[in-house]
Scaffold this active site. Structure first.
Site, PDB file in Angstrom:
ATOM      1  CG  HIS A 178      -1.660  -1.251   1.442  1.00  0.00           C
ATOM      2  ND1 HIS A 178      -2.799  -1.608   0.773  1.00  0.00           N
ATOM      3  CD2 HIS A 178      -1.356  -2.289   2.273  1.00  0.00           C
ATOM      4  CE1 HIS A 178      -3.189  -2.811   1.170  1.00  0.00           C
ATOM      5  NE2 HIS A 178      -2.322  -3.251   2.074  1.00  0.00           N
ATOM      6  CB  SER A 215      13.635  21.661 -13.479  1.00  0.00           C
ATOM      7  OG  SER A 215      12.812  22.813 -13.418  1.00  0.00           O
TER       8      SER A 215
END
Length: 479
Positions: A152, A282
């Site tokens: 999970h 970036s």
């Protein structure tokens, strides 16, 4: 009909795959089909001259002038096959009268497509074997490096970096199996005529059924297929396209899962894809190291996963012996499936060849979670030393909650072990506490599972592909 076009840029696909789905290969393959039909017809007694065969053999490759002539003829006739029959006849005049003898357009278009499916699968399977080999090396290298497991995407019991890689490997092995099966199952359309009845060939051989059957078998043999589909309409069943595109889409699912896992691990700074020395992550945030290769895999894999819908829908709406609403769709969807698979495989190979692991980051994350996981071992050790199980359980519960508050409310490190060391109740096990906290004692049989999986499953699966693996070069990606 429009000329066959490659829908994805060869800038990203390999030269071999781009070439397979090029006009040059397509129309050259048509000529090989016409040549082999003529060879088989001649062998079975039709009056086809040696000169005709020789001229066809000597002109299987189109040059720029022939492409131009074919395009002009297609513009005039609005029929690509007849345009190329005419163009081939110009360079092989002795064969001009017998090219395409008894055949329908699907003799060249469909049989050529089956050749492309076969050869495309061969390229894909070999590249997949290389990816599996590279990932297997990674699994072997890191088979014993403990890492935090996640269920999970929440911290769970420890595994190892190599064991996690075997989960990826197992799915890739299934993809290798599925794609190999698809290739092995491929047959040839053969010589079936306009509606699949072979009526034109029966007329050519004066009603001799045995010769028609022999012609079908001989042409199939000459083109390297183990068998021809026993019955067809005008086309081979478009169900075959479903059988080929589906395992490629299934591979897309595997690739997406692998790339997603690596993207999540990159966020945790535990494992990263290759990052070039001068690469910029970036334009604004100079520090960023974006996982652009894995993002590319995910993006293309999603496209790959939906392509079988084209094949399924096309097959479902083929009326009776055939309709032509399959053609334009297949000219896009089939090459796209192979080109996309090829690009994803190249990108995965590049990733696997340069994966970067950060053991200290992995170790630090383990140290944050391991104290809680180790509590059961600590309880058992205290009991073995003569302590009361219920009493030690309560002690651990209290100290764990205190440590949890430090982590969650104060933003501090997990100090459960320090609290245990300071509590006199646990002084009897302090000499063995470090042993109880060794991460390697929490990974179960993970290293041994990696060893047996690689030996018993991966190595045998890759045995037929050793030439492809040994001959594979490292992949350098375009931007």
């Amino acid at each position: 009909m429009d000329s066959y076009q490659t829908p994805l840029s060869s800038r990203y696909a390999s030269a071999e795959m781009s070439s397979l789905f090029s006009n040059s290969t397509r129309f050259g393959t048509w000529r090989k089909l016409w040549l082999n039909l003529a060879i088989a017809e001649k062998e079975l007694g039709l009056p086809i001259s040696d000169d005709a065969i020789e001229q066809m053999k000597n002109n299987l490759t189109l040059d720029a002038e022939q492409f131009k002539l074919a395009a002009e003829e297609e513009k005039k006739r609005r029929h690509d096959v007849m345009a190329h029959v005419h163009t081939f006849g110009l360079v092989a005049p002795a064969a001009a009268g017998i090219i395409h003898l008894g055949a329908t357009s699907c003799y060249v278009t469909d049989n050529a497509d089956l050749i492309f499916l076969r050869d495309g699968l061969t390229l894909v399977i070999n590249k997949l074997a290389v990816v599996i080999s590279r990932l297997a090396d990674f699994a072997e290298q890191y088979k014993a490096l403990p890492t935090l497991g996640f269920t999970h995407f929440q911290p769970a019991q420890l595994t190892t970096v190599g064991k996690r890689a075997t989960l990826w490997l197992q799915e890739l092995l299934w993809d290798l199996r599925n794609l190999t099966r698809a290739r092995a199952d491929l047959g040839f359309r053969g010589v079936k005529g306009t509606t699949g009845t072979q009526a034109s060939f029966l007329a050519l051989f004066d009603g001799d059924h045995a010769k028609v059957e022999a012609l079908d078998k001989r042409v199939t043999e000459l083109l390297g297929f183990p068998y021809a589909y026993p019955v067809t309409g005008q086309t081979y069943s478009r169900k075959i396209d479903c059988d080929v595109l589906s395992p490629m889409a299934s591979f897309g699912s595997t690739a997406h899962k692998i790339a997603t896992d690596i993207r999540l691990l990159a966020n945790l700074k535990e494992i990263e894809e290759p990052f070039e020395k001068d690469q910029i992550g970036s334009s604004a945030m100079a520090y960023k190291r974006n996982p652009m290769r894995c993002e590319r895999v995910c993006s293309l894999a999603r496209h790959l996963m939906v392509l079988p819908q084209n094949a399924l829908m096309t097959n479902s709406v083929q009326w009776f012996e055939r309709t032509l609403d399959d053609s334009a769709n297949r000219r896009v969807s089939i090459p796209e499936a192979f080109l996309t698979t090829d690009i994803v495989l190249s990108t995965l190979q590049n990733i696997m060849e340069g994966l970067v692991v950060y053991p200290k980051v992995i170790g630090r994350r383990i140290s944050q979670e391991l104290p809680f996981m180790a509590t059961e071992n600590i309880i058992m050790a205290v009991v073995k030393a003569g302590g009361d199980r219920q009493e030690v359980h309560e002690k651990i519960r209290v100290l764990s909650h205190q440590a949890g508050r430090v982590v969650k409310e104060e933003g501090g490190d997990n100090d459960l072990i320090e609290r245990i060391k300071k509590d006199d109740f646990f002084k009897g096990i302090l000499p063995i506490l470090d042993e109880l906290l060794d991460p390697k004692s929490f990974v179960g049989r993970a290293p041994e599972q990696v060893d047996s999986f690689l030996k018993e499953w991966v190595t045998p699966a890759l045995a037929p592909f050793q030439d492809a693996i040994k001959g594979a070069k490292g992949v350098q990606l375009s931007v």
